[in-house]
Scaffold this motif. Structure first.
Motif, PDB file in Angstrom:
ATOM      1  N   THR A  70      35.190  45.109  40.557  1.00 16.23           N
ATOM      2  CA  THR A  70      35.377  46.524  40.875  1.00 16.23           C
ATOM      3  C   THR A  70      36.789  46.906  40.431  1.00 16.23           C
ATOM      4  N   TYR A  71      37.051  48.202  40.336  1.00 17.70           N
ATOM      5  CA  TYR A  71      38.311  48.667  39.757  1.00 17.70           C
ATOM      6  C   TYR A  71      39.532  48.098  40.473  1.00 17.70           C
ATOM      7  N   ASP A  72      39.590  48.211  41.782  1.00 22.57           N
ATOM      8  CA  ASP A  72      40.762  47.754  42.529  1.00 22.57           C
ATOM      9  C   ASP A  72      41.020  46.265  42.339  1.00 22.57           C
ATOM     10  N   LEU A  73      39.973  45.489  42.389  1.00 18.31           N
ATOM     11  CA  LEU A  73      40.111  44.045  42.222  1.00 18.31           C
ATOM     12  C   LEU A  73      40.518  43.690  40.793  1.00 18.31           C
ATOM     13  N   ALA A  74      39.940  44.370  39.810  1.00 21.48           N
ATOM     14  CA  ALA A  74      40.285  44.107  38.404  1.00 21.48           C
ATOM     15  C   ALA A  74      41.752  44.404  38.138  1.00 21.48           C
ATOM     16  N   VAL A  75      42.224  45.542  38.602  1.00 28.51           N
ATOM     17  CA  VAL A  75      43.627  45.918  38.391  1.00 28.51           C
ATOM     18  C   VAL A  75      44.551  44.971  39.137  1.00 28.51           C
ATOM     19  N   SER A  76      44.173  44.602  40.349  1.00 25.81           N
ATOM     20  CA  SER A  76      44.987  43.688  41.144  1.00 25.81           C
ATOM     21  C   SER A  76      45.141  42.327  40.458  1.00 25.81           C
ATOM     22  N   LYS A  77      44.039  41.785  39.958  1.00 25.86           N
ATOM     23  CA  LYS A  77      44.091  40.486  39.282  1.00 25.86           C
ATOM     24  C   LYS A  77      44.883  40.565  37.976  1.00 25.86           C
TER      25      LYS A  77
ATOM     26  N   LEU B 276      47.097  41.420  29.743  1.00 22.13           N
ATOM     27  CA  LEU B 276      45.749  41.574  30.262  1.00 22.13           C
ATOM     28  C   LEU B 276      45.445  43.075  30.350  1.00 22.13           C
ATOM     29  N   THR B 277      44.229  43.435  30.020  1.00 21.61           N
ATOM     30  CA  THR B 277      43.824  44.826  30.107  1.00 21.61           C
ATOM     31  C   THR B 277      42.545  44.950  30.929  1.00 21.61           C
ATOM     32  N   VAL B 278      42.307  46.155  31.434  1.00 19.21           N
ATOM     33  CA  VAL B 278      41.122  46.450  32.243  1.00 19.21           C
ATOM     34  C   VAL B 278      40.380  47.578  31.562  1.00 19.21           C
ATOM     35  N   GLU B 279      39.081  47.365  31.316  1.00 11.43           N
ATOM     36  CA  GLU B 279      38.245  48.387  30.672  1.00 11.43           C
ATOM     37  C   GLU B 279      36.956  48.528  31.465  1.00 11.43           C
TER      38      GLU B 279
ATOM     39  N   VAL C  43      47.186  30.316  34.718  1.00 15.33           N
ATOM     40  CA  VAL C  43      46.864  31.669  35.180  1.00 15.33           C
ATOM     41  C   VAL C  43      45.372  31.790  35.476  1.00 15.33           C
ATOM     42  N   LEU C  44      44.542  31.271  34.590  1.00  7.06           N
ATOM     43  CA  LEU C  44      43.095  31.354  34.784  1.00  7.06           C
ATOM     44  C   LEU C  44      42.652  30.615  36.045  1.00  7.06           C
ATOM     45  N   LYS C  45      43.311  29.502  36.336  1.00  9.09           N
ATOM     46  CA  LYS C  45      42.961  28.739  37.527  1.00  9.09           C
ATOM     47  C   LYS C  45      43.468  29.411  38.804  1.00  9.09           C
ATOM     48  N   VAL C  46      44.708  29.883  38.775  1.00  7.81           N
ATOM     49  CA  VAL C  46      45.329  30.430  39.989  1.00  7.81           C
ATOM     50  C   VAL C  46      44.815  31.835  40.314  1.00  7.81           C
ATOM     51  N   VAL C  47      44.757  32.706  39.326  1.00  6.57           N
ATOM     52  CA  VAL C  47      44.405  34.103  39.573  1.00  6.57           C
ATOM     53  C   VAL C  47      42.894  34.326  39.561  1.00  6.57           C
ATOM     54  N   PHE C  48      42.208  33.680  38.612  1.00  3.67           N
ATOM     55  CA  PHE C  48      40.778  33.937  38.447  1.00  3.67           C
ATOM     56  C   PHE C  48      39.899  32.825  38.995  1.00  3.67           C
ATOM     57  N   PHE C  49      40.502  31.836  39.658  1.00  2.00           N
ATOM     58  CA  PHE C  49      39.803  30.759  40.372  1.00  2.00           C
ATOM     59  C   PHE C  49      38.808  30.004  39.492  1.00  2.00           C
ATOM     60  N   MET C  50      39.208  29.712  38.266  1.00  2.00           N
ATOM     61  CA  MET C  50      38.354  28.929  37.366  1.00  2.00           C
ATOM     62  C   MET C  50      38.687  27.453  37.524  1.00  2.00           C
ATOM     63  N   ASN C  51      37.689  26.612  37.255  1.00  2.00           N
ATOM     64  CA  ASN C  51      37.965  25.179  37.274  1.00  2.00           C
ATOM     65  C   ASN C  51      38.636  24.799  35.948  1.00  2.00           C
ATOM     66  N   GLU C  52      39.108  23.577  35.866  1.00  2.00           N
ATOM     67  CA  GLU C  52      39.872  23.117  34.689  1.00  2.00           C
ATOM     68  C   GLU C  52      39.080  23.270  33.394  1.00  2.00           C
ATOM     69  N   ASP C  53      37.813  22.854  33.395  1.00  2.00           N
ATOM     70  CA  ASP C  53      37.003  22.908  32.172  1.00  2.00           C
ATOM     71  C   ASP C  53      36.763  24.347  31.710  1.00  2.00           C
TER      72      ASP C  53
END
Length: 101
Positions: free
Chosen positions: A71-78, A95-98, A40-50
């Protein structure tokens, strides 16, 4: 000689402000496998493996961790995309958005 009419519009100042930023938190649970969290972290949040493995362990040993600030829209979307991925696999990942203060 005919007179030309000229319309002059005054510029109006618009006070634009920077949009509020929101933190996306991922929460620990006892049912979602670690490798799925990394996916999920790699696919949705574009993180590398490490980075994904490091954050997954941080979530595992603490209760939650910030995965990104958007920003709000992007945070909720992800957050929704990650939650949908988890639900489609049958995992209760949360996952939560604050608002960032």
């Amino acid at each position: 000689m005919p007179q030309e009419q000229v319309n002059i519009r005054e510029r109006q100042r618009t006070n634009l402000k920077t949009p509020s930023m929101y933190k996306v938190y991922i929460h620990n649970d006892d049912f979602t496998p670690m490798d799925f969290v990394v996916k999920v972290l790699k696919v949705v949040f574009f993180m590398n493996e490490d980075k994904a493995n490091e954050l997954m362990l941080q979530v595992h040993y603490s209760d939650k961790a910030v995965v990104g600030i958007y920003t709000y829209d992007l945070a909720v979307s992800k957050a929704n995309k990650a939650t949908d991925m988890a639900r489609s696999e049958g995992f209760p990942l949360r996952l939560t958005v604050e608002c960032e203060e």
